[in-house]
Design a protein around this motif. Structure first.
Motif, short mmCIF file in Angstrom:
data_model
loop_
_atom_site.label_atom_id
_atom_site.label_comp_id
_atom_site.label_asym_id
_atom_site.label_seq_id
_atom_site.Cartn_x
_atom_site.Cartn_y
_atom_site.Cartn_z
N ASP A 258 0.84 -1.21 0.00
CA ASP A 258 0.00 0.00 0.00
C ASP A 258 0.87 1.26 0.00
O ASP A 258 0.58 2.22 -0.72
N VAL A 259 1.92 1.25 0.81
CA VAL A 259 2.83 2.39 0.88
C VAL A 259 3.48 2.64 -0.48
O VAL A 259 3.55 3.78 -0.95
N LEU A 277 0.03 13.67 5.90
CA LEU A 277 -0.20 13.58 7.33
C LEU A 277 -0.19 12.11 7.71
O LEU A 277 -0.97 11.30 7.15
N ILE A 278 0.69 11.74 8.62
CA ILE A 278 0.85 10.35 9.02
C ILE A 278 0.81 10.29 10.55
O ILE A 278 1.74 10.76 11.21
N ILE A 316 7.83 6.19 4.83
CA ILE A 316 7.45 7.05 3.71
C ILE A 316 8.48 8.15 3.49
O ILE A 316 8.76 8.52 2.34
N TYR A 317 9.08 8.66 4.56
CA TYR A 317 10.16 9.63 4.40
C TYR A 317 11.29 9.02 3.58
O TYR A 317 11.84 9.66 2.66
N THR A 318 11.65 7.79 3.89
CA THR A 318 12.73 7.11 3.18
C THR A 318 12.33 6.82 1.73
O THR A 318 13.12 7.03 0.81
N ILE A 392 17.30 4.28 9.92
CA ILE A 392 17.43 3.30 11.01
C ILE A 392 16.06 2.79 11.42
O ILE A 392 15.84 1.58 11.57
N ILE A 393 15.11 3.71 11.61
CA ILE A 393 13.75 3.33 12.03
C ILE A 393 13.07 2.51 10.94
O ILE A 393 12.39 1.52 11.22
N ALA A 394 13.25 2.91 9.69
CA ALA A 394 12.62 2.19 8.57
C ALA A 394 13.15 0.77 8.48
O ALA A 394 12.38 -0.17 8.21
N LYS A 395 14.44 0.56 8.73
CA LYS A 395 15.02 -0.78 8.66
C LYS A 395 14.46 -1.67 9.78
O LYS A 395 14.26 -2.86 9.61
#
Length: 398
Positions: A258-259, A277-278, A316-318, A392-395
């Motif tokens: 979906d992302v 907006l997340i 989503i930022y990544t 880091i958070i996305a991983k």
């Protein structure tokens, strides 16, 4: 007889003195905006009343400016940019609190850097049946199924026109929704663009509320592409001097697929929104929830949403390489929560549930703690911290 009168007089005097004393105690506590007073005395009393009734009282409190205004300027390191707007601080009030645009001025004076109202639907509608709001006190959360209860475009526009005449400095977001019976969804969002173009500093296309049947289907790639194309076309037809940015509000329950679809759609020129907006509320229910109303239907907000929305921001930022401004929402109760969302990729943040649980003092608390955390981590501004830990958070979410 005289003894009875004397006793009655004493009881009456005692009652008056007690009432005045209690009233003065609470009045001083509210005036001083003390967080301990709210947490230990006022909010426990408030929580004895039905949640929707208390929500209404809170809106009226800000509408009539019963809460103290902020007198001290915000710390220098909180000043930031959101879209093309210069904000004194990155903390906003999320849509869903002031649904009808009644309390914008009071909210701004209490220390919010920007205010978002709505969701607003073209025609007035009552929303879902009551009860439709539930406190999950043990979980620091709320479940709501309001269902876009709205005064409608005309009534809300009238209020916002008066507001802008008296205070044009407020950065105002208008969150747009669709009426329950509307079959062609994009028609309602286009109507909102046309109606509020003169007063909105930015628009939010809300297709992620779980409380309107079928609404979240608009997040699917084909539906989303049509919707955004129509909305952006409507915005681009406006006078060039007044074309408010358009942001998309997404759900926290999106799969990786979906992302990818959403990122793909908003990368197209004709569907390119100005920000995201997340996130909205979640329909997921963790096994760790303790409160008795945890199984109620609706969107869950508050502390249980915090980590989920932060991870979605980082994803989503990544995926967008930091090119799309993000407003982070979900589970922000203190400065650390706000800081986590900023380093995950948010340009600004919004609160709602923490205001319901802790009252107006939470606004200053979050800002003060965030300012201290930025300084302690060597960041001179919000913009310097933005996205520094996104990868880091996305991983960690994979």
């Amino acid at each position: 007889m005289r003894q009875k009168l004397t006793l009655a007089y004493k009881l009456k005097s005692t009652a008056i003195v007690t009432t005045v004393g209690v009233g003065a105690f609470f009045g001083i506590g509210v005036y001083r905006n003390e967080d301990k007073f709210y947490d230990k005395f006022l909010m426990p009393i408030v929580q004895l009343c039905p949640p929707e009734y208390c929500h209404r009282l809170a809106v009226l409190g800000f509408k009539y400016k019963l809460f103290p205004r902020q007198h001290q300027p915000d710390s220098e390191n909180l000043k930031t940019k959101l879209l093309d707007f210069s904000l004194s601080n990155p903390l906003g009030i999320a849509a869903g609190f002031d649904k009808h645009g009644e309390a914008v001025d009071g909210l701004s004076q209490s220390g919010f850097g920007f205010v978002e109202i709505g969701s607003v639907t073209p025609e007035p509608q009552p929303g879902n049946d009551k009860p439709r709001v539930f406190r999950l006190i043990e979980d620091k959360a709320i479940i709501n199924r309001y269902g876009f209860n709205s005064d409608g475009h005309d009534a809300v526009l009238e209020r916002l026109l008066k507001l802008k005449k008296s205070n044009a400095e407020i950065v105002l977001g208008v969150n747009l929704g669709k009426n329950k019976t509307t079959e062609i969804a994009h028609d309602d969002y286009v109507k909102g663009i046309d109606k509020f173009a003169s007063v909105a500093d930015y628009f939010v296309v809300n297709i992620s509320s779980p409380n309107t049947a079928g609404l979240r289907n608009l997040q699917q790639a084909e539906n989303l592409q049509l919707l955004l194309r129509k909305v952006i076309e409507a915005r681009n037809k406006l006078d060039q001097a007044k074309r408010p940015p358009i942001l998309l509000k997404v759900a926290p329950d999106l799969t990786d697929s979906d992302v990818q679809d959403i990122v793909s759609v908003i990368s197209k020129k004709e569907c390119r929104v100005d920000g995201l907006l997340i996130s909205n509320t979640t329909i997921e229910r963790s096994e760790s929830l303790k409160s008795k109303d945890k199984s109620e239907t609706g969107g869950l907000s508050g502390a249980p949403l915090g980590s989920r929305s932060t991870k979605m921001i980082a994803k989503i930022y990544t995926a967008t390489k930091g090119q799309v401004p993000i407003i982070g929402i979900g589970g922000i109760f203190n400065g650390q929560d706000a800081f986590d969302k900023i380093v995950a990729g948010a340009s600004a943040v919004q609160i709602y549930t923490s205001l319901i649980y802790h009252g107006p003092p939470v606004i200053q608390k979050i800002k003060k703690e965030l300012s201290n955390l930025l300084a302690a981590n060597g960041y001179e501004s919000v913009e310097m911290a933005r996205g520094k830990q996104a990868k880091i958070i996305a991983k960690e979410t994979k």
